[in-house]
Design a protein around this motif. Sequence first.
Motif, mmCIF file in Angstrom:
data_model
loop_
_atom_site.group_PDB
_atom_site.id
_atom_site.type_symbol
_atom_site.label_atom_id
_atom_site.label_comp_id
_atom_site.label_asym_id
_atom_site.label_seq_id
_atom_site.Cartn_x
_atom_site.Cartn_y
_atom_site.Cartn_z
ATOM 1 N N GLY A 3 9.238 13.192 7.545
ATOM 2 C CA GLY A 3 9.963 12.867 8.562
ATOM 3 C C GLY A 3 9.850 11.414 8.545
ATOM 4 N N VAL A 4 8.126 10.685 8.653
ATOM 5 C CA VAL A 4 7.733 9.342 8.871
ATOM 6 C C VAL A 4 7.535 8.513 7.557
ATOM 7 C CG1 VAL A 4 5.987 8.069 9.473
ATOM 8 C CG2 VAL A 4 5.779 10.326 10.640
ATOM 9 N N ILE A 5 9.509 7.811 7.256
ATOM 10 C CA ILE A 5 8.254 6.680 6.177
ATOM 11 C C ILE A 5 7.593 5.780 6.529
ATOM 12 C CG2 ILE A 5 10.916 5.179 5.394
ATOM 13 C CD1 ILE A 5 13.076 6.857 6.975
ATOM 14 N N SER A 6 7.582 5.191 7.649
ATOM 15 C CA SER A 6 6.675 4.010 7.551
ATOM 16 C C SER A 6 5.937 3.783 8.702
ATOM 17 C CB SER A 6 7.105 2.251 7.035
ATOM 18 O OG SER A 6 8.323 2.174 8.123
ATOM 19 N N THR A 7 4.899 2.864 8.884
ATOM 20 C CA THR A 7 4.836 2.662 10.159
ATOM 21 C C THR A 7 3.692 0.253 9.881
ATOM 22 O OG1 THR A 7 2.444 2.775 9.502
ATOM 23 C CG2 THR A 7 3.231 4.659 10.131
ATOM 24 N N THR A 8 4.144 0.093 10.869
ATOM 25 C CA THR A 8 3.505 -1.044 11.063
ATOM 26 C C THR A 8 2.909 -0.821 12.271
ATOM 27 O OG1 THR A 8 5.383 -1.716 9.709
ATOM 28 C CG2 THR A 8 4.080 -3.369 11.340
ATOM 29 N N SER A 9 1.274 -1.144 12.361
ATOM 30 C CA SER A 9 0.255 -1.457 13.504
ATOM 31 C C SER A 9 -0.351 -3.103 13.668
ATOM 32 C CB SER A 9 -0.871 -0.696 13.068
ATOM 33 O OG SER A 9 -0.546 0.636 11.937
#
Length: 141
Positions: free
Chosen positions: A127-133
């Motif tokens: 369900g996680v499409i993308s991350t930005t950190s």
Amino acid sequence: MSSKIDNNDLKILETLKKNARTPYTLIAKDLKISEAAVRKRIEKLIRLGIIKRFTIEYELENEIKAIVMVKSTPQIPTPEISKKIIKISGVETVYESTGDYDIITVVRGINIAEINKTIDEIRSIQGVISTTSTIILRTWY
């Protein structure tokens, strides 16, 4: 504001948020009420679910903190993903949010490799499409 809490309750919450170890006697003195009244009010706030937990904030000299913003798919409910993220080692806090990101997390680690491991675990959740950190450089209280 809930009709079950008043200005004294709000002042108690504000004091405890700044320092959860503030003695009840000091709170009572500031509010000009008895220590027993402060104790009863805090018990009421816990019972009502307004105070969810008492915790500490800490900062270690060589520790790294980061914000990880998560985009998720609408097919999997955000709370379901959030419940999985909070169980990951290194995740301190999970917020569900509006805007470009559905979930914002605060993660801690002793080095960048540990932060990366935590981010990889977050990315592996269905369900996680993308991350930005982004790395936190300084915290102000």
